[in-house]
Structure formats: structure tokens, C-alpha cells
Design a protein around this motif. Structure first.
Motif, PDB file in Angstrom:
ATOM      1  N   UNK A  65      82.059  26.439  27.964  1.00 46.79           N
ATOM      2  CA  UNK A  65      80.739  26.819  28.451  1.00 46.79           C
ATOM      3  C   UNK A  65      80.060  27.885  27.625  1.00 46.79           C
ATOM      4  N   UNK A  66      80.810  28.562  26.757  1.00 50.54           N
ATOM      5  CA  UNK A  66      80.212  29.580  25.894  1.00 50.54           C
ATOM      6  C   UNK A  66      79.388  28.903  24.800  1.00 50.54           C
ATOM      7  N   UNK A  67      78.281  29.570  24.379  1.00 46.98           N
ATOM      8  CA  UNK A  67      77.423  29.008  23.343  1.00 46.98           C
ATOM      9  C   UNK A  67      77.085  30.058  22.273  1.00 46.98           C
ATOM     10  N   UNK A  68      77.302  29.651  21.010  1.00 43.61           N
ATOM     11  CA  UNK A  68      76.880  30.446  19.859  1.00 43.61           C
ATOM     12  C   UNK A  68      75.496  29.974  19.420  1.00 43.61           C
ATOM     13  N   UNK A  69      74.658  30.920  19.012  1.00 45.24           N
ATOM     14  CA  UNK A  69      73.311  30.603  18.523  1.00 45.24           C
ATOM     15  C   UNK A  69      73.213  31.037  17.058  1.00 45.24           C
ATOM     16  N   UNK A  70      73.556  30.142  16.121  1.00 50.21           N
ATOM     17  CA  UNK A  70      73.516  30.509  14.702  1.00 50.21           C
ATOM     18  C   UNK A  70      72.096  30.629  14.177  1.00 50.21           C
ATOM     19  N   UNK A  71      71.959  31.410  13.108  1.00 49.82           N
ATOM     20  CA  UNK A  71      70.672  31.579  12.430  1.00 49.82           C
ATOM     21  C   UNK A  71      70.662  30.774  11.137  1.00 49.82           C
ATOM     22  N   UNK A  72      69.605  29.991  10.948  1.00 50.11           N
ATOM     23  CA  UNK A  72      69.368  29.287   9.687  1.00 50.11           C
ATOM     24  C   UNK A  72      68.128  29.888   9.042  1.00 50.11           C
ATOM     25  N   UNK A  73      68.316  30.569   7.914  1.00 49.89           N
ATOM     26  CA  UNK A  73      67.178  31.097   7.158  1.00 49.89           C
ATOM     27  C   UNK A  73      66.720  29.989   6.212  1.00 49.89           C
ATOM     28  N   UNK A  75      64.827  28.667   3.529  1.00 53.45           N
ATOM     29  CA  UNK A  75      64.010  28.867   2.344  1.00 53.45           C
ATOM     30  C   UNK A  75      63.694  27.552   1.657  1.00 53.45           C
ATOM     31  N   UNK A  76      64.680  26.635   1.676  1.00 54.70           N
ATOM     32  CA  UNK A  76      64.503  25.319   1.049  1.00 54.70           C
ATOM     33  C   UNK A  76      65.097  24.254   1.956  1.00 54.70           C
ATOM     34  N   UNK A  77      64.523  23.051   1.876  1.00 53.47           N
ATOM     35  CA  UNK A  77      64.998  21.953   2.714  1.00 53.47           C
ATOM     36  C   UNK A  77      66.457  21.629   2.451  1.00 53.47           C
ATOM     37  N   UNK A  78      66.899  21.771   1.198  1.00 50.57           N
ATOM     38  CA  UNK A  78      68.255  21.346   0.855  1.00 50.57           C
ATOM     39  C   UNK A  78      69.332  22.252   1.458  1.00 50.57           C
ATOM     40  N   UNK A  79      68.938  23.359   2.082  1.00 54.67           N
ATOM     41  CA  UNK A  79      69.917  24.216   2.730  1.00 54.67           C
ATOM     42  C   UNK A  79      70.271  23.726   4.133  1.00 54.67           C
ATOM     43  N   UNK A  80      69.437  22.902   4.692  1.00 56.64           N
ATOM     44  CA  UNK A  80      69.614  22.509   6.084  1.00 56.64           C
ATOM     45  C   UNK A  80      70.852  21.632   6.288  1.00 56.64           C
ATOM     46  N   UNK A  81      71.023  20.609   5.473  1.00 57.62           N
ATOM     47  CA  UNK A  81      72.128  19.672   5.689  1.00 57.62           C
ATOM     48  C   UNK A  81      73.493  20.351   5.620  1.00 57.62           C
ATOM     49  N   UNK A  82      73.803  21.141   4.565  1.00 59.15           N
ATOM     50  CA  UNK A  82      75.115  21.802   4.549  1.00 59.15           C
ATOM     51  C   UNK A  82      75.294  22.803   5.678  1.00 59.15           C
ATOM     52  N   UNK A  83      74.199  23.435   6.102  1.00 55.32           N
ATOM     53  CA  UNK A  83      74.281  24.382   7.219  1.00 55.32           C
ATOM     54  C   UNK A  83      74.744  23.664   8.478  1.00 55.32           C
ATOM     55  N   UNK A  84      74.071  22.590   8.827  1.00 51.44           N
ATOM     56  CA  UNK A  84      74.416  21.899  10.066  1.00 51.44           C
ATOM     57  C   UNK A  84      75.785  21.247   9.987  1.00 51.44           C
ATOM     58  N   UNK A  85      76.154  20.777   8.822  1.00 51.50           N
ATOM     59  CA  UNK A  85      77.498  20.211   8.670  1.00 51.50           C
ATOM     60  C   UNK A  85      78.556  21.257   8.989  1.00 51.50           C
ATOM     61  N   UNK A  87      78.124  24.261  10.810  1.00 49.93           N
ATOM     62  CA  UNK A  87      78.109  24.831  12.166  1.00 49.93           C
ATOM     63  C   UNK A  87      78.597  23.838  13.211  1.00 49.93           C
ATOM     64  N   UNK A  88      78.642  22.561  12.879  1.00 55.17           N
ATOM     65  CA  UNK A  88      79.191  21.588  13.831  1.00 55.17           C
ATOM     66  C   UNK A  88      80.665  21.852  14.106  1.00 55.17           C
ATOM     67  N   UNK A  89      81.292  22.685  13.272  1.00 57.32           N
ATOM     68  CA  UNK A  89      82.689  23.057  13.512  1.00 57.32           C
ATOM     69  C   UNK A  89      82.838  23.872  14.794  1.00 57.32           C
ATOM     70  N   UNK A  93      80.766  24.394  21.557  1.00 57.59           N
ATOM     71  CA  UNK A  93      80.321  25.785  21.675  1.00 57.59           C
ATOM     72  C   UNK A  93      79.041  26.033  20.871  1.00 57.59           C
ATOM     73  N   UNK A  94      78.543  25.033  20.185  1.00 54.97           N
ATOM     74  CA  UNK A  94      77.293  25.182  19.437  1.00 54.97           C
ATOM     75  C   UNK A  94      76.116  25.170  20.394  1.00 54.97           C
ATOM     76  N   UNK A  95      75.364  26.263  20.375  1.00 58.36           N
ATOM     77  CA  UNK A  95      74.168  26.361  21.196  1.00 58.36           C
ATOM     78  C   UNK A  95      72.932  26.134  20.358  1.00 58.36           C
ATOM     79  N   UNK A  96      71.838  26.810  20.666  1.00 56.45           N
ATOM     80  CA  UNK A  96      70.610  26.609  19.899  1.00 56.45           C
ATOM     81  C   UNK A  96      70.717  27.217  18.509  1.00 56.45           C
TER      82      UNK A  96
END
Length: 202
Positions: A65-73, A75-85, A87-89, A93-96
């Protein structure tokens, strides 16, 4: 989901003994934090992306039931895919994910983030450029009328009991509320009081 309340981070030695017991080892901070609150912001992920193994260790240290809320800064679109890959770990417990956008308005950027996040991931956009004013179809940080959930960051302490009571009366579930870290353990004190007020109004 009700209103989840927590702080921006947990790993602060200066919170001993006001929040953590005196002598508590830093490795025990997260476990103790999660006994009091059911969510926390991960600001560190906006500066350095931890390993998948680190995310998994954090997830294992907290209860269901606990949720972590990670921050994605963003700057470029190409940072999004590796970030989400990565944090899915955190698993369930992955929240917003708070997506910080410093650049001018670019709706294609939002689409790219949504595609990288995939279904089921809650996104809260922290727009830092005036051109995003009035953006529709997304959850904006500190917009109390946002749908389908609210994401509130309280960054300007101190807060009076009246301030906290007013917020408790205004914020609608589902919502996440986070208080800014200070050297003294004021953030967990504010978070605890807000939870008390929310329970009184329930």
C-alpha cells in the motif's frame, strides 16, 4: 484511494531525535518512516537515476500500500523511456511520477512521456514555463481541481494549524500531499497533523 500525505524524502539524519529515535541508523529510516506515512517523494531521481536494484530494495523496505512518487526532470524526450523502465522496479509501490518541465509548451512532449510511461502510471506535471498555463487533459501539480487525482507540494513553511485545516477541507481524494524537507523535522510534524485533520473530517 483517500488523501495520501508524506514528505519530500526521508533520509535526513537531522530528523533524529525529533522524528526518528536517537541513535537510529540511516538504513532504518525508510522502514520507520513507512510506519507513519504511506507515501514519499523521491526527489533524488530528478538528479541521478538509481539502479533497478536500489528501487527494488526501497520497495522491499515498505509495507503493502505504500507509494513512492519519483521525480522525472524532463529536459529531453529520450530521457523518459529509460527513466520509466528503471522506476518500474518499484512494482506496485510505484505511485505518481512528478514530471518537471522547464521548457516552453510542446504538446508532443506530453504525448511522448505518456507513451514512455505506459498504461496505469499516474503522471503529475510540474510546469515551470508560463506557456503551459491552462494546459488541459493533464494533472498539474498544485491544481486542486485536477482530475483524476490531485498532487500537492507544500514548499513555503511555516504552516499554522489554520493553514492545515483549510487544506484538509479543500483537498479532495484521491490526492497526494507532500511537505518540503527542512533541517528540523517540521515536515513530518505537518504531515502528521494534516492526517489528523483529515481523519476528523472523514
Amino acid at each position: 484511494m483517500a488523501v495520501r500525505v508524506g514528505t519530500s524524502g526521508w533520509s535526513y539524519p537531522s530528523w533524529r531525535p525529533g522524528f526518528y529515535p536517537a541513535g537510529t541508523a540511516p538504513g532504518e529510516f525508510l522502514r520507520l518512516y513507512a510506519e507513519r506515512f504511506d507515501t514519499v517523494e523521491l526527489n533524488t531521481t530528478g538528479y541521478r537515476l538509481p539502479s533497478a536494484e536500489q528501487f527494488a530494495r526501497w520497495a522491499a523496505a515498505v509495507p503493502d500500500g505504500f507509494r513512492f512518487a519519483p521525480k522525472l526532470a524532463l529536459g529531453r524526450e529520450d530521457r523518459a523511456a529509460p527513466f520509466f523502465e528503471r522506476v518500474r522496479s518499484l512494482g506496485d509501490r510505484l505511485g505518481p511520477v512528478r514530471v518537471v518541465v522547464d521548457t516552453g509548451r510542446d504538446d508532443a512532449l506530453l504525448e511522448a512521456v505518456g507513451e514512455a510511461a505506459g498504461p496505469g502510471v499516474e503522471l503529475a506535471f510540474d510546469f515551470r514555463h508560463d506557456s503551459w498555463a491552462g494546459a488541459r487533459g493533464v494533472v498539474s501539480v498544485n491544481e486542486l481541481d485536477a482530475e483524476p487525482f490531485r498532487y500537492v507540494r507544500l514548499r513555503e513553511p511555516p504552516y499554522s494549524d489554520g493553514d492545515l485545516r483549510a487544506l484538509a477541507e479543500r483537498v479532495r481524494p484521491p490526492a497526494y500531499v507532500y511537505f518540503r524537507h527542512e533541517e528540523k523535522p517540521t515536515a513530518p510534524a505537518y504531515a502528521s497533523r494534516l492526517l489528523e485533520l483529515l481523519e476528523l473530517l472523514d
